[in-house]
Design an enzyme around this catalytic site. Structure first.
Site, PDB file in Angstrom:
ATOM      1  CD  GLU A 188      -2.976  -1.293   2.288  1.00 20.75           C
ATOM      2  OE1 GLU A 188      -2.787  -0.536   3.404  1.00 20.75           O
ATOM      3  OE2 GLU A 188      -4.138  -1.553   2.140  1.00 20.75           O
ATOM      4  CG  ASP A 208      -7.915  -5.137   5.097  1.00 20.69           C
ATOM      5  OD1 ASP A 208      -7.272  -5.395   6.264  1.00 20.69           O
ATOM      6  OD2 ASP A 208      -7.756  -3.897   4.390  1.00 20.69           O
ATOM      7  CD  GLU A 241      -9.755  -0.843   8.286  1.00 18.95           C
ATOM      8  OE1 GLU A 241      -8.677  -1.558   8.849  1.00 18.95           O
ATOM      9  OE2 GLU A 241      -9.636  -0.368   7.210  1.00 18.95           O
TER      10      GLU A 241
HETATM   11  O1  GCW Z   1      -7.059  -2.598   6.800  1.00 19.18           O
HETATM   12  C1  GCW Z   1      -6.161  -2.029   6.154  1.00 19.18           C
HETATM   13  C2  GCW Z   1      -6.343  -0.471   6.608  1.00 19.18           C
HETATM   14  C3  GCW Z   1      -5.439   0.421   6.606  1.00 19.18           C
HETATM   15  C4  GCW Z   1      -3.899  -0.460   7.293  1.00 19.18           C
HETATM   16  C5  GCW Z   1      -3.740  -1.569   6.291  1.00 19.18           C
HETATM   17  C6  GCW Z   1      -2.807  -2.689   7.080  1.00 19.18           C
HETATM   18  C7  GCW Z   1      -2.203   0.279   8.470  1.00 19.18           C
HETATM   19  O2  GCW Z   1      -7.475  -0.015   5.842  1.00 19.18           O
HETATM   20  O3  GCW Z   1      -5.440   1.585   7.118  1.00 19.18           O
HETATM   21  O4  GCW Z   1      -2.717   0.482   7.254  1.00 19.18           O
HETATM   22  O5  GCW Z   1      -4.879  -2.358   6.306  1.00 19.18           O
HETATM   23  O6  GCW Z   1      -2.928  -3.541   7.611  1.00 19.18           O
HETATM   24  O7  GCW Z   1      -1.503  -2.480   6.627  1.00 19.18           O
END
Ligand code: GCW
Length: 657
Positions: free
Chosen positions: A264, A343, A371
């Site tokens: 990312e 995720d 989240e």
């Molecule tokens: O779930 C996603 C999140 C990001 C996060 C990423 C990760 C810290 O939306 O905010 O970044 O995963 O786990 O690295």
């Protein structure tokens, strides 16, 4: 009741009142002083008088004893007549055993003789915070950071309260800063923040907790003034060695680094044509002389996907990126793997790297920050989901094939294995925003320590310790907690498909919120079908699992229904195992889920007058919001499918046009 103390608030205990205690140990050190003051506080409040330091004239004696035969983090707790003894091979075990004794006093009082033997299942039990140095928390839903403010490290009473709370649930490692290491956070490695970090590390170490720092792989450029971060460059290696030497020599109990690289947008070894293994091993060698570890995350995928490309499958990428590197990591590297391949969605299959990797140290990453599971505004007790993951049989063919044993390192002589969770704490006085979200914090610690516990037992323990014994409180809270995950799963995105949330902040329903963007999370609904085919006729993701899992997931007729839309593209008129169509199942789940959320309000209202007034009101407000918000979820999703199919609910319930 002092709700800011969570499960560590003490009150007089009937069977202990008026009894005299003494507290005896030959051990010394900051950690022993801490646990002695905790025992002193608990005993004083519970009995009405301070414990003495000699046992001759007291009714009861508590002894903390080192027993070299025992595990350094395990303990044996014995009550034999007037003597309670906590025995362990090390100070951490004495801390955990003492908290256990306090819990027993709190929930059972004096009781008869007993003997308990406990040993933590996983060597590393870790809390990962995504706190930024400006005081914000990435995916934080309970106030600002208590580790950082205005680009400085904060150390105050809350730091001590935090460390004590973590120790009370068996956490022995903590990463305080966000894995996305931006701005000032890169400078945590330098002198600039050293004196505050030393104070912080001392506090954590005083409760048996190792401090870890998330690092930026480009640190040599960002803070080292160099023009490269190539792991093969000897100047880069020397910089990391020197930086590590300084950190380990000054921070008591320092554990090492946590790294998000080539993920990312975070910088990583790919920039120099190097692999994850080359990147991780370079850091591992820098910390090796001090017994340090490098925790390297496997959350790596292409986040620049074109939604028109139906071949690339985000779910497959983490496994594809790491499986070929099995055995190539140094023995002090740990790969950190999210519970599922995408995720932290409410429902995902277990990540195929569990069991897939056989010659690499690994750590399981959960998220209690919710989240994607209601952001601590919806009650969503996650232990049933965590338990399923931990109990999952990977069929890896190794001696131990359950996830909980694999991540505990049962197949390996190494102790670099474990479990972590992205944390749900912040500066809110009650720590977790939603008072009921503290059950996830307590539960995570409990499960990491002992994965054989059931979600019910854990929830019950948390309620009794936090709110005392009132049968109605216990019964209603249990009902709410234990049905919350199922309800949430039902009123949000259906059957493992995930997402359908508002982009960026990930809260609230938005069916097409992630449909046409670059994140690789598409449901591809048409008027007749929905889902992506991940079988060997589609993206092939199912092939990442060994038999019999591959065959199970690969066919619609055998695929577990809760994961149906994760693995398959399915017609709305597909007949589910109970005879309903897929469409009808989606409709009904949404009605049922929202009904359950409405029921939470009613169950909670029955508790009026039985709980601290502030806690009661605060939770009531959130449950009302959840009930309302769940109808928004229900109606948006049901309407979406109704508009596509024009088929009404078979039971005639209201779906908006
Ligand atoms: O779930 C996603 C999140 C990001 C996060 C990423 C990760 C810290 O939306 O905010 O970044 O995963 O786990 O690295």
């Amino acid at each position: 009741m002092d709700y800011t103390r969570l499960w560590l608030d003490y009150e007089p205990v009937e069977s202990l009142k008026g009894r005299s205690f003494s507290l005896i140990t030959l051990e010394s050190g900051r950690d022993i002083e801490n646990i002695l003051s905790e025992l002193t506080l608990a005993v004083t409040v519970m009995t009405g008088s301070q414990p003495l330091s000699s046992g001759i004239d007291t009714d009861y004696v508590i002894r903390l004893v080192i027993d070299p035969e025992l595990d350094s983090e395990g303990y044996t707790l014995i009550k034999d007549g007037r003597i309670y003894s906590v025995r362990s091979g090390g100070h951490r075990g004495l801390i955990y055993g003492s908290f256990r004794l306090i819990y027993i006093f709190k929930t059972k009082g004096l009781g008869g003789d007993f003997k308990l033997e406990c040993k933590p299942h996983s060597p590393i039990r870790m809390a990962d915070h995504w706190d930024n140095m400006d005081g914000s928390i990435e995916r934080g839903y309970s106030g600002a950071s208590f580790f950082f403010k205005d680009n400085k490290v904060v150390v105050n009473e809350r730091t001590a309260d935090y460390a004590r709370l973590m120790a009370s649930i068996g956490i022995n490692a903590v990463a305080i800063n966000n894995v996305n290491v931006r701005g000032e956070a890169a400078f945590l490695l330098t002198e600039r923040h050293r004196s505050q970090l030393i104070r912080l590390a001392e506090i954590l170490d005083g409760w048996g907790i190792s401090l870890y720092l998330s690092i930026n792989f480009a640190s040599t450029i960002r803070v080292g003034g160099m023009d490269t971060a190539d792991p093969a460059d000897s100047r880069v290696q020397a910089w990391w060695s020197e930086t590590s030497r300084q950190l380990f020599s000054s921070l008591p109990g320092f554990g090492g680094y946590l790294v998000k690289a080539d993920s990312e947008g975070e910088f990583g070894p790919f920039a120099y044509g190097r692999t994850h293994a080359e990147g991780a091993n370079m850091l591992a060698r820098a910390v090796k002389p001090y017994g340090g570890r490098v925790i390297w995350r496997c959350f790596v995928y292409n986040c620049q996907q074109d939604w028109r490309d139906n071949k690339t499958d985000r779910a497959a990428q983490s496994y594809d990126g790491f499986i070929g590197l099995d055995g190539k990591f140094d023995d002090n590297v740990i790969l950190q793997i999210k519970n599922g391949p995408v995720d932290f969605q409410v429902r995902e299959p277990v990540h195929p790297l569990f069991g897939g990797l056989k010659k690499t140290n690994i750590m399981l990453e959960f998220q209690i920050a919710q989240e994607y599971t209601g952001q601590q505004r919806h009650v969503c007790y996650l232990m049933p989901a965590f338990k399923e993951v931990l109990d999952f049989d990977t069929h890896s063919g190794s001696r131990y094939s359950l996830v909980r044993d694999i991540v505990a390192g049962k197949n390996s002589p190494s102790s670099s294995f474990g479990i972590c969770a992205v944390m749900n704490t912040g500066s809110d006085p009650n720590w977790t925003g939603h008072d009921l979200a503290a059950a996830n914090l307590f539960g995570f610690g409990a499960l990491a320590f002992d994965p054989t516990l059931s979600p019910e037992e854990i929830a019950e323990g948390w309620i009794l310790l936090t709110y005392g014994r009132d049968e109605l409180v216990l019964g209603n809270m249990l009902k709410i907690l234990l049905s919350s995950l199922d309800a949430y799963e039902k009123y949000t995105a259906p059957l493992g498909i995930g997402w359908m949330v508002n982009p960026n902040h990930h809260f609230g329903p938005n069916v097409d919120g992630y449909e046409y963007d670059r994140w690789g999370t598409y449901h591809r609904a048409s008027h007749s079908a929905i889902g992506r085919d991940r079988s060997d006729r589609g993206t092939g993701y199912a092939r990442q699992y060994p038999e019999p899992l591959f065959s199970l997931y690969n066919e619609i007729k055998t695929c577990p229904e809760e994961l149906l839309l994760f693995f398959h593209r399915v017609r709305f008129d597909h007949i589910m195992r109970d005879g309903r169509t897929l469409l009808q199942r989606i409709y009904s789940d949404h009605f049922e889920g929202a009904d359950t959320a409405a029921e939470f309000v009613r169950l909670w209202q029955e508790l009026e007058g039985r709980l601290d007034g502030e806690v009661y009101e605060r939770v009531l407000k959130r449950l009302r919001f959840q009930a309302e918000h769940s109808t928004e979820w229900r109606d948006r999703i049901n309407t979406y499918f109704y508009r596509l199919t024009e088929i009404p609910d078979a039971l005639g319930r209201k779906i908006y046009e």
